[in-house]
Design a protein around this motif. Structure first.
Motif, PDB file in Angstrom:
ATOM      1  N   PRO A 160      14.308   0.208   7.871  1.00  0.00           N
ATOM      2  CA  PRO A 160      15.056  -0.148   6.436  1.00  0.00           C
ATOM      3  C   PRO A 160      16.518  -0.292   6.592  1.00  0.00           C
ATOM      4  O   PRO A 160      16.971  -1.407   6.063  1.00  0.00           O
ATOM      5  CB  PRO A 160      14.556   0.415   5.190  1.00  0.00           C
ATOM      6  N   ASP A 161      17.349   0.824   6.891  1.00  0.00           N
ATOM      7  CA  ASP A 161      18.917   0.801   6.836  1.00  0.00           C
ATOM      8  C   ASP A 161      19.401  -0.233   7.994  1.00  0.00           C
ATOM      9  O   ASP A 161      20.180  -0.803   7.717  1.00  0.00           O
ATOM     10  CB  ASP A 161      19.237   2.331   7.131  1.00  0.00           C
ATOM     11  N   ALA A 162      18.763  -0.092   8.982  1.00  0.00           N
ATOM     12  CA  ALA A 162      19.060  -1.101  10.184  1.00  0.00           C
ATOM     13  C   ALA A 162      18.987  -2.441   9.810  1.00  0.00           C
ATOM     14  O   ALA A 162      19.825  -3.374  10.087  1.00  0.00           O
ATOM     15  CB  ALA A 162      18.514  -0.590  11.590  1.00  0.00           C
ATOM     16  N   ARG A 163      17.774  -2.659   9.156  1.00  0.00           N
ATOM     17  CA  ARG A 163      17.397  -4.231   8.863  1.00  0.00           C
ATOM     18  C   ARG A 163      18.573  -4.527   7.856  1.00  0.00           C
ATOM     19  O   ARG A 163      18.704  -5.844   7.860  1.00  0.00           O
ATOM     20  CB  ARG A 163      15.923  -4.290   8.431  1.00  0.00           C
ATOM     21  N   ALA A 164      18.881  -3.713   6.727  1.00  0.00           N
ATOM     22  CA  ALA A 164      19.787  -4.149   5.760  1.00  0.00           C
ATOM     23  C   ALA A 164      21.182  -4.485   6.437  1.00  0.00           C
ATOM     24  O   ALA A 164      21.675  -5.639   5.910  1.00  0.00           O
ATOM     25  CB  ALA A 164      19.820  -3.104   4.910  1.00  0.00           C
ATOM     26  N   PHE A 165      21.558  -3.868   7.557  1.00  0.00           N
ATOM     27  CA  PHE A 165      22.719  -4.301   8.319  1.00  0.00           C
ATOM     28  C   PHE A 165      22.531  -5.471   9.274  1.00  0.00           C
ATOM     29  O   PHE A 165      23.198  -6.538   8.798  1.00  0.00           O
ATOM     30  CB  PHE A 165      23.292  -2.820   9.032  1.00  0.00           C
ATOM     31  N   TYR A 166      21.528  -5.647   9.823  1.00  0.00           N
ATOM     32  CA  TYR A 166      21.570  -6.640  10.961  1.00  0.00           C
ATOM     33  C   TYR A 166      20.801  -7.935  10.291  1.00  0.00           C
ATOM     34  O   TYR A 166      21.439  -9.190  10.757  1.00  0.00           O
ATOM     35  CB  TYR A 166      20.819  -6.231  12.104  1.00  0.00           C
ATOM     36  N   VAL A 167      20.199  -7.724   9.274  1.00  0.00           N
ATOM     37  CA  VAL A 167      19.628  -8.986   8.657  1.00  0.00           C
ATOM     38  C   VAL A 167      20.346  -9.352   7.278  1.00  0.00           C
ATOM     39  O   VAL A 167      20.796 -10.568   7.214  1.00  0.00           O
ATOM     40  CB  VAL A 167      17.806  -8.901   8.269  1.00  0.00           C
ATOM     41  N   ASP A 168      20.387  -8.544   6.430  1.00  0.00           N
ATOM     42  CA  ASP A 168      21.199  -8.680   4.975  1.00  0.00           C
ATOM     43  C   ASP A 168      22.543  -9.035   5.151  1.00  0.00           C
ATOM     44  O   ASP A 168      23.146 -10.093   4.617  1.00  0.00           O
ATOM     45  CB  ASP A 168      20.749  -7.564   4.041  1.00  0.00           C
ATOM     46  N   THR A 169      23.137  -8.166   5.863  1.00  0.00           N
ATOM     47  CA  THR A 169      24.529  -8.465   5.965  1.00  0.00           C
ATOM     48  C   THR A 169      24.940  -9.187   7.303  1.00  0.00           C
ATOM     49  O   THR A 169      25.843 -10.041   6.948  1.00  0.00           O
ATOM     50  CB  THR A 169      25.370  -6.910   6.295  1.00  0.00           C
ATOM     51  N   LEU A 170      24.606  -8.896   8.512  1.00  0.00           N
ATOM     52  CA  LEU A 170      24.974  -9.674   9.416  1.00  0.00           C
ATOM     53  C   LEU A 170      24.422 -11.028   9.512  1.00  0.00           C
ATOM     54  O   LEU A 170      25.075 -11.976   9.897  1.00  0.00           O
ATOM     55  CB  LEU A 170      24.470  -9.035  10.732  1.00  0.00           C
TER      56      LEU A 170
END
Length: 277
Positions: free
Chosen positions: A177-187
Motif C-alpha cells: 500500500p505505501d509503495a503503491r501510494a508513491f508510484y501510482v498516486d504520486t508518481l
C-alpha cells in the motif's frame, strides 16, 4: 496538473553499488551481452547501441545487503525479439546459471543473479495484441517456459542487440500500500496488476515499468551494497515540471539538479526523473 505519467515515459539507467567492480562488470559484458562504454578505477558504465543502461560503482567499504533490507529484486533487460532471447539463454547456460524461466503471457523471461546477488531478468515482450486484459488491466501469470524451443531460436549472437533497453525494474518493498501510494498516486503510474503480495505499475498501457513485492519480508531501507538508484525518463520539460508539482503537493522531498529530479520512495529507494534524450 496532469495526474498520469505520459505514456512515452520509460525506465532509464540503473545504478548498483558493488564490491568487486571488475568481476561484476565482466558478468554484464559476457552474460548479459552489454558493451563497456566508459570506466574509471571506481566506476563502469555499460549499455547497448551506445545508450547507457547500467552504472556500476565500486563500494567495497559497504557491507553486503542485509536479508531484511528493501531494494532491488531484479533489473529487467528488454530484448527486441525471441532470437535475441535465445542468444541470451546460450550465454547464460555457457557462462552462468539460470535461477528461473517463465512465460508471463505478456512476455517470456529468463532469471539469474549477478556475482553479488543482484537479480537480473532477460526478457522479450509478446506482441501487445496478444496480452490478455480484463477491465483495462493485464493478466500476467507465471507459466513454464519451453527452453528447448527457445534454444532453437538462437541466432548465435554474443552481444545484446543495440535495441536492448531496461524494460522495467522490480523492487522489494516493505509495504505494497505505501509503495503503491508513491508510484501510482504520486508518481502517476497506472496500476496494471496486483496479486499475491505484488503490484505492477506502468506509464500508459505497458505491462509494467515498476514491479513491487513483499515476498521476502524486507522491512528496512537498504544501507549496504546493491541498488543505488534507478531512472525514469519522461518526454519533455513539461512532464518533468508536472512531476515536480505533484511531489510538492504530496510533500515528497525533491532534489533538483541539471540531471533532473531526485526523490526517495517510502523505503528510501532513490529514483531520478529526467527528460528523455
Amino acid at each position: 496538473m496532469p495526474t498520469s505519467l505520459p505514456a512515452e515515459s520509460r525506465i532509464g539507467r540503473v545504478a548498483l553499488r558493488v564490491a568487486d567492480l571488475d568481476r561484476v562488470a565482466a558478468f554484464y559484458e559476457s552474460v548479459v551481452g552489454l558493451a563497456r562504454l566508459d570506466e574509471s578505477p571506481d566506476h563502469v558504465s555499460l549499455g547497448a547501441g551506445g545508450a547507457r543502461l547500467l552504472e556500476l560503482h565500486a563500494r567495497p567499504d559497504l557491507p553486503e545487503r542485509g536479508p531484511d533490507e528493501t531494494g532491488l529484486f531484479h533489473t529487467a533487460f528488454l530484448l527486441p525479439d525471441r532470437a535475441s532471447l535465445g542468444d541470451a539463454l546460450s550465454r547464460v547456460e555457457g557462462r552462468s546459471r539460470l535461477t528461473g524461466a517463465s512465460d508471463h503471457r505478456v512476455s517470456e523471461a529468463l532469471y539469474l543473479d549477478d556475482p553479488e546477488g543482484n537479480g537480473v531478468e532477460l526478457y522479450r515482450d509478446r506482441p501487445r495484441d496478444e496480452w490478455p486484459t480484463v477491465d483495462g488491466r493485464v493478466r500476467m501469470d507465471t507459466l513454464p517456459l519451453d527452453l528447448d524451443a527457445l534454444r532453437t531460436e538462437a541466432a548465435g549472437e554474443n552481444d545484446a542487440p543495440p535495441e536492448t533497453t531496461v524494460g522495467h525494474v522490480h523492487l522489494e518493498v516493505s509495504s505494497i500500500p505505501d509503495a503503491r501510494a508513491f508510484y501510482v498516486d504520486t508518481l502517476g503510474a497506472n496500476l496494471r496488476q496486483e496479486w499475491n503480495g505484488a503490484a505492477f505499475a506502468a506509464a500508459g498501457e505497458y505491462h509494467h515499468h515498476v514491479g513491487l513485492n513483499t515476498w521476502n519480508g524486507r522491512e528496512r531501507p537498504g544501507t549496504g551494497r546493491g541498488l543505488d538508484r534507478f531512472e525514469l525518463l519522461v518526454p519533455g520539460d513539461g512532464a518533468l515540471s508536472a512531476l515536480h508539482d505533484r511531489f510538492d503537493a504530496d510533500a515528497v522531498a525533491v532534489e533538483s539538479s541539471d540531471e533532473g529530479l531526485t526523490v526517495r520512495d517510502p523505503d528510501g529507494i532513490t529514483l531520478r526523473v529526467r527528460v528523455d534524450d
